[in-house]
Write an enzyme that holds these catalytic residues in place. Structure first.
Site, short mmCIF file in Angstrom:
data_model
loop_
_atom_site.label_atom_id
_atom_site.label_comp_id
_atom_site.label_asym_id
_atom_site.label_seq_id
_atom_site.Cartn_x
_atom_site.Cartn_y
_atom_site.Cartn_z
N LYS A 171 -2.24 -6.20 -10.57
CA LYS A 171 -1.97 -5.69 -11.92
C LYS A 171 -1.13 -4.42 -11.83
O LYS A 171 -0.95 -3.85 -10.77
CB LYS A 171 -3.29 -5.38 -12.63
N GLY B 7 1.86 1.71 -12.42
CA GLY B 7 2.70 2.86 -12.74
C GLY B 7 2.09 3.74 -13.81
O GLY B 7 2.05 4.96 -13.68
N GLU B 8 1.62 3.15 -14.88
CA GLU B 8 1.19 3.96 -16.03
C GLU B 8 -0.20 4.58 -15.80
O GLU B 8 -0.41 5.74 -16.14
CB GLU B 8 1.20 3.13 -17.32
N PRO C 276 0.80 -1.23 0.00
CA PRO C 276 0.00 0.00 0.00
C PRO C 276 0.83 1.28 0.00
O PRO C 276 0.49 2.23 -0.70
CB PRO C 276 -0.82 -0.12 1.30
#
Ligand code: MOS
Length: 709
Positions: free
Chosen positions: A671, A674-675, A602
């Site tokens: 999953k 970052g993007e 987290p």
């Protein structure tokens, strides 16, 4: 890596490498001091297009301590460059350093000066001069849209009736422009290169993938891949431009060969603007049509991005219009235009970060024309199955994310009438945008070893560009093995370790995380075979007289990739204020909600979201690499003139997670994130600016001049 967390639970743990990073204990590539180390400085072309006539290196050679000056005219032959009469011109592809006389972009490396100190090399480099035969250059994308071409066969996509949007009762047709943006990680690109023998190399190199760098170097110098050792223990941010090997890395290896000593080569901040890629300047046009009650009839999305003359780089911004909404009629086209510039490269959220600015701005424009709330408009076109393939999603909880976001930002305070709310003389506005990025799981191998003292060593080649890979992996290992996190050592960033993918495309937690989980599970089973009812690993090793127990696990995606469409999703909501007199934009609050499966770590996940949001703020409001087209040169190639957001620009950012495991994609249910932290952010800001002011800015960045004119 040690960790002082007291680990009753692995959740909520702090970065395992946090202390090392803030105390200077983490060593980055430029910090390796080898015996006999020398220093290299590159000289770049001062012209944009042409041919080198001659290079004068005599003055540089006379500088005390200068050991070599390497240019096209004296460079050692690089076997992988395939010099030879049968191939006088290189094929299209990454630039080959000191390979020929041709100048393809301003700043292209033309010489490498190596000296016994950095200062002497820098001084030497300042004395290298070159004569050129110059040609007229062409660096302006908007003058060259008509020359755009499709880089591959599936650059165009059609679904239903491609032009159907034009026949819809309500339509929007607009153009959107994004400038080039530069990655500008804090850590400069750096390599320490050493030849251990004629066919043996060790590098300490800033890279997102030690295995890929290893094989690239091996191919370039035609030596066995196992003879190349790549170390990249810590990376100070990369965002996509360390996914490939650049000319400076090969130049350093050429230099090390010439001086027969290790060479350290660190790019300057100015080099970072010319030599290691950028997000391509991109023109987009959207046509979108809907029924009066907000059902999408059709979308047409065209994009033209800039590329170099020597490489057909295409990122595919228009693809988001195939994926994000249920819409029967879709046309997308991703074209590129060749200019006399350095090649662009992947940059965080490549494709959709650019594409969502256009699509999500256009959808916002449509929402005002329809007088439907932007969130409601998206819900009316919510895709329950993949609009492209018809496949079910492996997991999609975007509507939950909308709910969480709307509540957190206080969306109900938004006025649907632009420019209608003021506070203390400032205009107040709210905006939102969705984000999406493909969720992958790539092959990854992990070695898990339990030592006699109860230390678990987990090893894999992956390098960490900063998101906190080690922390997430230790967390998974601790939970799977049922041991405290301070008993776990995670080793990575080393090409001799079991192979792992590049850290890019938001795939590592899914790919390497699954491999760590499976390796630990296999190790635990091995222990259980030795002693089914003895949970203490140290005792089992002792009873069996074993110094250690080890497994190596290979893992990869399976048949689920054919069954499901796999994506991570996000929604960004922005509240901001605009000064009507000055055009100054003050961000008030940002909420980002990620639907990216189970959240493994987290704290680092929150940092990822905040980092991505800040990158999006830069994209929306400040960042732009400006070329002076008279000279073909990026003129704001420094942090004084290229504005990345600083603390004073950043409001409260709340990072929220739907946190529902997606167990269809991998066993850990996590999953990429970052993007999606970035993708959509720029549109959310632009949409909030419109809500505040009634001014629609379709060209980033939204600088105040665009609000005042
Ligand atoms: Mo990714 S393009 O490596 O941030």
């Amino acid at each position: 890596m040690n960790n002082e967390n007291k680990p009753s639970s692995s959740y909520g743990m702090s970065r395992v490498d946090g202390r090392l990073k803030v105390t200077g204990g983490a060593r980055y590539s430029a910090e390796y001091k080898l015996p006999g180390l020398t220093y290299g400085v590159l000289v770049g072309s001062t012209v944009t297009k042409g041919v080198i006539k001659s290079i004068d290196i005599k003055q540089a050679q006379r500088v005390p301590g200068v050991l070599a000056v390497i240019t096209y005219f004296n460079s050692p032959k690089v076997p992988g460059y395939q010099l030879g009469p049968s191939k006088p011109e290189p094929d299209k592809g990454q630039i080959k350093v000191f390979y020929d006389r041709k100048i393809r972009f301003n700043g292209q490396p033309i010489a490498l000066v190596i000296a016994d100190s950095y200062e002497r090399a820098l001084h030497g480099a300042s004395l290298v001069t070159a004569q050129y035969v110059t040609e007229k250059h062409n660096t302006k994308l908007t003058d060259n849209l008509k020359n755009a071409f499709a880089p591959h066969d599936d650059a165009e996509y059609k679904r239903g009736t491609p032009d159907a949007w034009k026949t819809a009762p309500v339509t929007i047709e607009q153009e959107y422009l994004l400038p080039s943006e530069v990655h500008n990680a804090m850590e400069l690109h750096a390599i320490v290169a050493r030849w251990d023998a004629d066919d043996k190399i060790t590098v300490w190199d800033k890279t997102q993938g030690v295995k890929d760098t290893q094989s690239n170097i091996a191919q370039t110098f035609k030596i066995p891949v196992e003879n190349v050792q790549v170390n990249s223990k810590y990376v100070g941010g990369a965002f996509g431009n360390s996914l490939q090997v650049w000319p400076h890395e090969i130049a350093a290896l050429m230099g090390a060969k010439v001086v027969n000593r290790p060479v350290k080569l660190v790019l300057s901040r100015a080099d970072m603007f010319s030599s290691v890629g950028y997000r391509p300047h991109t023109w987009q046009k959207i046509g979108i049509g809907a029924t009066a009650d907000g059902k999408l009839v059709g979308i047409s999305h065209e994009a033209v991005g800039q590329t170099s003359t020597y490489e057909d780089f295409a990122e595919g911004p228009a693809d988001v219009s195939r994926q994000l909404y249920a819409c029967p009629n879709v046309y997308t086209s991703n074209k590129i235009a060749s200019l006399d510039v350095g090649s662009p490269v992947w940059m965080r959220g490549p494709g959709p970060a650019t594409g969502t600015f256009a699509l999500e701005s256009a959808l916002d424009e449509l929402s005002y024309k329809l007088n439907i709330d932007p969130i409601e408009l998206r819900l009316r076109n919510y895709a329950d199955t993949d609009p492209e393939t018809g496949h079910p999603f492996s997991g999609k909880n975007l509507s939950d994310a909308y709910k969480m976001g709307v509540e957190n930002i206080g969306w109900s305070d938004r006025s649907p009438k632009p420019g209608s709310v003021t506070k203390d003389g400032w205009l107040v506005g709210y905006g939102m945008s969705g984000g999406v990025f493909g969720a992958d799981r790539e092959p990854a191998s992990v070695r898990a070893t339990m030592l006699a003292d109860g230390t678990l060593v987990v090893q894999t080649a992956v390098s960490d560009i900063g998101p906190g890979t080690a922390t997430a992996m230790v967390s998974i290992a601790a939970e799977t093995m049922g041991i405290p996190i301070n008993k776990i050592r995670f080793e990575m960033g080393d090409s001799s370790l079991p192979p792992a993918p590049q850290q890019g495309g938001s795939t590592i937690t899914s790919s390497v995380g699954s491999a760590v989980y499976l390796a630990c599970k296999a190790l635990k089973e091995k222990f259980q075979q030795l002693a089914a009812d003895q949970p203490d690993y140290v005792k089992v090793l002792k009873q069996n007289n074993l110094p250690k127990l080890e497994v190596v696990t290979d893992s990869k995606a399976g048949s689920e990739v054919d069954k499901y469409a796999m994506y991570s999703w996000s929604v960004h909501l922005v509240k901001l204020m605009v000064n009507p007199a000055t055009g100054v934009i003050k961000l008030d609050k940002i909420t980002c909600v990620a639907d990216s499966g189970r959240i493994i770590s987290p704290k680092t996940a929150r940092s990822q979201i905040i980092g991505g949001a800040i990158m999006g703020i830069g994209m929306a409001l400040t960042e732009e690499a400006v070329i002076d087209h008279r000279y073909g040169k990026v003129i704001n190639n420094n942090f004084a003139d290229y504005h990345v957001p600083v603390n004073a620009d950043i409001p409260q950012i709340d990072a929220l997670f739907v946190n529902k495991p997606d167990t269809n994609i991998n066993p850990i249910g996590a999953k990429g994130m970052g993007e999606i932290a970035l993708i959509g952010m720029a549109a959310a800001v632009a949409n909030a600016v419109y809500n505040a002011t009634g001014k629609r800015v379709r060209e980033l960045p939204i600088t105040l001049d665009k609000l005042l004119t």
